[in-house]
Every structure is written in structure tokens, then in C-alpha cells.
Design a protein around this motif. Sequence first.
Motif, PDB file in Angstrom:
ATOM      1  N   THR A 103      -2.872  44.444 -14.268  1.00 39.45           N
ATOM      2  CA  THR A 103      -4.011  45.363 -14.404  1.00 39.45           C
ATOM      3  C   THR A 103      -4.317  46.041 -13.075  1.00 39.45           C
ATOM      4  O   THR A 103      -4.620  47.234 -13.042  1.00 39.45           O
ATOM      5  CB  THR A 103      -5.242  44.623 -14.949  1.00 39.45           C
ATOM      6  OG1 THR A 103      -4.885  43.966 -16.174  1.00 39.45           O
ATOM      7  CG2 THR A 103      -6.395  45.586 -15.197  1.00 39.45           C
ATOM      8  N   LEU A 104      -4.209  45.307 -11.971  1.00 39.95           N
ATOM      9  CA  LEU A 104      -4.414  45.905 -10.650  1.00 39.95           C
ATOM     10  C   LEU A 104      -3.408  47.032 -10.414  1.00 39.95           C
ATOM     11  O   LEU A 104      -3.777  48.102  -9.926  1.00 39.95           O
ATOM     12  CB  LEU A 104      -4.315  44.843  -9.552  1.00 39.95           C
ATOM     13  CG  LEU A 104      -4.439  45.361  -8.129  1.00 39.95           C
ATOM     14  CD1 LEU A 104      -5.791  46.030  -7.888  1.00 39.95           C
ATOM     15  CD2 LEU A 104      -4.219  44.216  -7.135  1.00 39.95           C
ATOM     16  N   LYS A 105      -2.160  46.819 -10.772  1.00 41.27           N
ATOM     17  CA  LYS A 105      -1.144  47.874 -10.615  1.00 41.27           C
ATOM     18  C   LYS A 105      -1.516  49.112 -11.428  1.00 41.27           C
ATOM     19  O   LYS A 105      -1.336  50.245 -10.978  1.00 41.27           O
ATOM     20  CB  LYS A 105       0.235  47.367 -11.030  1.00 41.27           C
ATOM     21  CG  LYS A 105       0.847  46.430 -10.013  1.00 41.27           C
ATOM     22  CD  LYS A 105       2.192  45.905 -10.483  1.00 41.27           C
ATOM     23  CE  LYS A 105       2.709  44.861  -9.505  1.00 41.27           C
ATOM     24  NZ  LYS A 105       3.929  44.204  -9.991  1.00 41.27           N
ATOM     25  N   GLU A 106      -2.043  48.906 -12.648  1.00 42.54           N
ATOM     26  CA  GLU A 106      -2.469  50.034 -13.481  1.00 42.54           C
ATOM     27  C   GLU A 106      -3.631  50.782 -12.835  1.00 42.54           C
ATOM     28  O   GLU A 106      -3.685  52.015 -12.874  1.00 42.54           O
ATOM     29  CB  GLU A 106      -2.863  49.532 -14.874  1.00 42.54           C
ATOM     30  CG  GLU A 106      -1.695  49.029 -15.684  1.00 42.54           C
ATOM     31  CD  GLU A 106      -2.118  48.399 -17.008  1.00 42.54           C
ATOM     32  OE1 GLU A 106      -3.288  48.549 -17.409  1.00 42.54           O
ATOM     33  OE2 GLU A 106      -1.266  47.753 -17.638  1.00 42.54           O
ATOM     34  N   ILE A 107      -4.562  50.045 -12.245  1.00 45.68           N
ATOM     35  CA  ILE A 107      -5.696  50.670 -11.547  1.00 45.68           C
ATOM     36  C   ILE A 107      -5.193  51.512 -10.381  1.00 45.68           C
ATOM     37  O   ILE A 107      -5.610  52.662 -10.204  1.00 45.68           O
ATOM     38  CB  ILE A 107      -6.705  49.599 -11.074  1.00 45.68           C
ATOM     39  CG1 ILE A 107      -7.483  49.052 -12.280  1.00 45.68           C
ATOM     40  CG2 ILE A 107      -7.664  50.157 -10.015  1.00 45.68           C
ATOM     41  CD1 ILE A 107      -8.370  47.863 -11.964  1.00 45.68           C
ATOM     42  N   LEU A 108      -4.303  50.959  -9.578  1.00 44.69           N
ATOM     43  CA  LEU A 108      -3.767  51.685  -8.427  1.00 44.69           C
ATOM     44  C   LEU A 108      -2.995  52.927  -8.875  1.00 44.69           C
ATOM     45  O   LEU A 108      -3.138  54.004  -8.287  1.00 44.69           O
ATOM     46  CB  LEU A 108      -2.892  50.759  -7.586  1.00 44.69           C
ATOM     47  CG  LEU A 108      -3.614  49.569  -6.947  1.00 44.69           C
ATOM     48  CD1 LEU A 108      -2.614  48.626  -6.284  1.00 44.69           C
ATOM     49  CD2 LEU A 108      -4.671  50.024  -5.960  1.00 44.69           C
ATOM     50  N   LYS A 109      -2.205  52.797  -9.927  1.00 50.08           N
ATOM     51  CA  LYS A 109      -1.429  53.928 -10.454  1.00 50.08           C
ATOM     52  C   LYS A 109      -2.350  55.039 -10.959  1.00 50.08           C
ATOM     53  O   LYS A 109      -2.028  56.217 -10.864  1.00 50.08           O
ATOM     54  CB  LYS A 109      -0.517  53.443 -11.579  1.00 50.08           C
ATOM     55  CG  LYS A 109       0.385  54.494 -12.149  1.00 50.08           C
ATOM     56  CD  LYS A 109       1.282  53.914 -13.231  1.00 50.08           C
ATOM     57  CE  LYS A 109       2.093  55.016 -13.879  1.00 50.08           C
ATOM     58  NZ  LYS A 109       2.868  54.523 -15.009  1.00 50.08           N
ATOM     59  N   ALA A 110      -3.528  54.660 -11.483  1.00 48.85           N
ATOM     60  CA  ALA A 110      -4.476  55.635 -12.038  1.00 48.85           C
ATOM     61  C   ALA A 110      -5.414  56.213 -10.972  1.00 48.85           C
ATOM     62  O   ALA A 110      -6.368  56.906 -11.311  1.00 48.85           O
ATOM     63  CB  ALA A 110      -5.283  54.989 -13.160  1.00 48.85           C
ATOM     64  N   GLY A 111      -5.174  55.914  -9.689  1.00 47.41           N
ATOM     65  CA  GLY A 111      -5.975  56.508  -8.624  1.00 47.41           C
ATOM     66  C   GLY A 111      -7.070  55.620  -8.081  1.00 47.41           C
ATOM     67  O   GLY A 111      -7.872  56.054  -7.266  1.00 47.41           O
ATOM     68  N   GLY A 112      -7.120  54.374  -8.525  1.00 43.08           N
ATOM     69  CA  GLY A 112      -8.111  53.432  -8.006  1.00 43.08           C
ATOM     70  C   GLY A 112      -7.636  52.785  -6.720  1.00 43.08           C
ATOM     71  O   GLY A 112      -6.613  53.180  -6.155  1.00 43.08           O
ATOM     72  N   GLY A 113      -8.360  51.775  -6.265  1.00 45.45           N
ATOM     73  CA  GLY A 113      -8.013  51.105  -5.024  1.00 45.45           C
ATOM     74  C   GLY A 113      -8.200  49.599  -5.130  1.00 45.45           C
ATOM     75  O   GLY A 113      -8.623  49.080  -6.160  1.00 45.45           O
ATOM     76  N   GLN A 114      -7.882  48.928  -4.038  1.00 48.53           N
ATOM     77  CA  GLN A 114      -8.013  47.477  -3.957  1.00 48.53           C
ATOM     78  C   GLN A 114      -8.924  47.140  -2.797  1.00 48.53           C
ATOM     79  O   GLN A 114      -8.827  47.732  -1.729  1.00 48.53           O
ATOM     80  CB  GLN A 114      -6.631  46.853  -3.762  1.00 48.53           C
ATOM     81  CG  GLN A 114      -6.627  45.347  -3.781  1.00 48.53           C
ATOM     82  CD  GLN A 114      -5.222  44.764  -3.763  1.00 48.53           C
ATOM     83  OE1 GLN A 114      -4.247  45.474  -4.010  1.00 48.53           O
ATOM     84  NE2 GLN A 114      -5.116  43.482  -3.466  1.00 48.53           N
ATOM     85  N   VAL A 115      -9.836  46.171  -2.993  1.00 48.72           N
ATOM     86  CA  VAL A 115     -10.796  45.800  -1.959  1.00 48.72           C
ATOM     87  C   VAL A 115     -10.257  44.679  -1.089  1.00 48.72           C
ATOM     88  O   VAL A 115     -10.232  44.770   0.124  1.00 48.72           O
ATOM     89  CB  VAL A 115     -12.160  45.392  -2.576  1.00 48.72           C
ATOM     90  CG1 VAL A 115     -13.109  44.885  -1.510  1.00 48.72           C
ATOM     91  CG2 VAL A 115     -12.762  46.568  -3.330  1.00 48.72           C
ATOM     92  N   GLY A 116      -9.864  43.579  -1.673  1.00 48.88           N
ATOM     93  CA  GLY A 116      -9.362  42.410  -0.944  1.00 48.88           C
ATOM     94  C   GLY A 116      -8.053  41.974  -1.556  1.00 48.88           C
ATOM     95  O   GLY A 116      -7.388  42.746  -2.237  1.00 48.88           O
ATOM     96  N   GLY A 117      -7.713  40.702  -1.347  1.00 50.88           N
ATOM     97  CA  GLY A 117      -6.469  40.179  -1.880  1.00 50.88           C
ATOM     98  C   GLY A 117      -6.644  39.531  -3.236  1.00 50.88           C
ATOM     99  O   GLY A 117      -7.745  39.193  -3.654  1.00 50.88           O
ATOM    100  N   VAL A 118      -5.533  39.339  -3.915  1.00 51.78           N
ATOM    101  CA  VAL A 118      -5.505  38.585  -5.160  1.00 51.78           C
ATOM    102  C   VAL A 118      -5.544  37.110  -4.778  1.00 51.78           C
ATOM    103  O   VAL A 118      -4.760  36.665  -3.947  1.00 51.78           O
ATOM    104  CB  VAL A 118      -4.229  38.895  -5.982  1.00 51.78           C
ATOM    105  CG1 VAL A 118      -4.170  38.033  -7.234  1.00 51.78           C
ATOM    106  CG2 VAL A 118      -4.161  40.375  -6.332  1.00 51.78           C
ATOM    107  N   VAL A 119      -6.487  36.362  -5.372  1.00 54.12           N
ATOM    108  CA  VAL A 119      -6.642  34.952  -5.026  1.00 54.12           C
ATOM    109  C   VAL A 119      -6.619  34.095  -6.284  1.00 54.12           C
ATOM    110  O   VAL A 119      -6.941  34.552  -7.378  1.00 54.12           O
ATOM    111  CB  VAL A 119      -7.951  34.679  -4.244  1.00 54.12           C
ATOM    112  CG1 VAL A 119      -7.977  35.469  -2.940  1.00 54.12           C
ATOM    113  CG2 VAL A 119      -9.172  34.996  -5.084  1.00 54.12           C
TER     114      VAL A 119
END
Length: 153
Positions: A103-119
Amino acid sequence: MFRYVHTNIIARDYTKLIQFYKEVLHCKSIGESRDLKGKWLDELTGIQEAHIVGEHLCLPGYGEDHPTLEIFSYDSMYDREEALINTYGIAHLAFEVDDVEVTLKEILKAGGGQVGGVVTADYPDKQAVFVYAKDPEGNIIELQSWKVRELNN
């Protein structure tokens, strides 16, 4: 009666943000589009000649009697500073998903971003995977996935 009804996001471009939440986070149109203006809205908002357009979306995992995510735009809006996870106010929207990393990859592909790391976090009977992400307009989203631990005898 007392129940939770909706969460509102004011978007720079409501059509693009609605599309993002529908495509990436599985929200659904329920036929509740809005084009609001009038004296009542001016009085409610304290804004002269206020005009709001947008839509209510059904959140994933809910049926007919559901809270919604309301995504609107005003004709006239102010810029805000970047949303940070540790500022006062509402910090994020949380979605439980099957796979956080997908889901994170889909968010990034759609123009979103990431705040911290996956934990990964261990709980007594469960294990959770978490990440904070951002939608294309910078609103923070928490993704979470839970797995029940198998007990060893």
C-alpha cells in the motif's frame, strides 16, 4: 442519538484527492457530492460568500450506516504549513491494510510521500506493521497491518 459522522479534509484540488482516496485507499463514492453556498454557510463558516464543493466517501470496511471521509475545496483558501506528525490537532487518518509495504508503494506511485520508516511492533498476542505516509496534498496517513501470533504449546 450520539455517533461519529465524518472527518473532513480541505483539499487544494478536491477531484484529484478524492480520486487518490478511492484508488489507493479503497474509499467509495456513495452519491453524496456537495456544492454548498448561501447565507447559512456564510454564517456557519464566518466567511462571506463561502462556496464549498466536494464529496463524502464511504470508508473501507463499512456498510450502509457508516462514517465518511468528506473531501471539500473552498473557492478561497489559505496555505498552511506542512503537516507534521507531532503537531497539535488531528495528526493522521489510519487505515488497516492487508500489506503495509504494498500500500505504501501505491501511495508513493500516486504522488504521496513517506514520513518515517516501516516498523514492526510486537504485542502479547499480535504483531503489527506500521508506517506513516502522506497523501498527495501532505495529509498524514497511518497504514497498519495486524497478524495474530501462533501460540507454541
